[in-house]
Scaffold this active site. Structure first.
Site: not given
Length: 303
Positions: A110, A144, A176, A217, A238
């Site tokens: 596994r 992410k 950002k 951004e 964005d």
């Protein structure tokens, strides 16, 4: 040639990350005990052979983890690969063969499949996005990622034909929306890039500062027009629809043609075609890692 984020490779740093994850995986499965199912049913000296085979089609990633699992867990197994990371695989294809102690094989099954299935799922989804993109746009991942798995997951993105965005906060400057919101009372958008460059030179020297990409951004054409004269390396656009992205590209071509544009937000397999066709150089897709589903691989006994 524009500067690029450093790409993840199968290097000692990635191997070290992988070893930590392998040890944690076995601790989760065995704690300070053992695999009671296997030791109660299989003789200690039993020998066997099994293939890892694809149950679905995709792009392979994670094969290089298997020898590390064998080494880190001190398994009495021999791994013979038949496919390599980055290969296209079809349902029924044999990825490779494991031969040796049956107890070790069953106990590690596994863990081996979890690594390879997860990474192959990311590579497979990345390949779908890369194939759906048009024009000159390259497909990038994001931060992410699964905590602890970042380098492995970004490696899988590369196996699928994608490109790595910054590995971590240390790797580049990326101003950002929340940075800009905080800074709005103290400086204008036009001041962001010069201030960052001045700070980097003071901290790292000219050579060190030159290695750090600066990305800013924006979420409107008005903001883009304000940032372009300061010429950051990249401007992230964005959540702009394709028709606005095309206007952004025209503005960039007129005011600062050396600046690369990155589209982000609202990118999926249905929208990446028109987004990438707008003329931007980069499209970043968080779903490459956070939205990938493990590809189905299984263990088939031979003896």
């Amino acid at each position: 040639m524009p500067k690029e984020y450093r790409q993840v490779s199968w290097d000692p740093q990635l191997v070290d990350d992988c070893r930590y994850l392998i040890r944690l995986a076995f601790r989760e499965d065995l704690d300070n005990e053992q695999d009671w199912s296997t030791v109660s049913l299989v003789a200690a000296d039993a020998q066997g052979s099994a293939d890892i085979a694809a149950r679905d089609s995709g792009t392979l990633a994670g094969v290089q983890v298997i020898p590390l699992i064998i080494e880190e867990a001190e398994l009495d197994l021999v791994w013979t690969p038949q496919k390599q990371d980055g290969d296209s695989i079809q349902c029924g294809d044999v990825i490779g063969n494991l031969q040796g102690n049956v107890r070790d094989l069953l106990t590690s099954e596994r863990t081996i499949l979890n690594f390879v299935c997860r990474l192959t799922g990311i590579a497979t989804l990345t390949r779908r996005y890369v194939d759906a993109a048009t024009g000159q746009a390259r497909v990038y991942d994001t931060r992410k990622t699964t905590p602890g798995w970042r380098r492995l997951e970004k490696y899988a993105v590369q196996c699928g034909g994608g490109v790595n965005h910054r590995v971590g906060l240390y790797a580049a400057v990326m101003a950002k929306d929340n940075h800009l919101a905080w800074s709005a009372t103290q400086r204008t958008l036009a001041d962001i890039t010069p201030q960052v460059r001045e700070f980097l030179v003071a901290q790292l020297g000219e050579a060190g500062a030159a290695e750090k990409l600066i990305e800013v951004e924006v979420d409107s054409l008005q903001q883009l027009e304000a940032v372009l004269p300061s010429q950051p390396d990249i401007i992230l656009l964005d959540n702009m629809p394709p028709e606005v992205l095309r206007q952004a590209v025209e503005m960039r071509n007129r005011l600062a043609p050396q600046v690369e544009l990155e589209a982000s937000g609202g990118v999926n397999l249905q929208t990446i075609g028109p987004i990438s066709a707008s003329g931007v150089e980069r499209v970043s897709v968080g779903a490459l890692t956070h939205g990938a589903v493990s590809l189905d691989l299984g263990l088939d006994w031979k003896s």
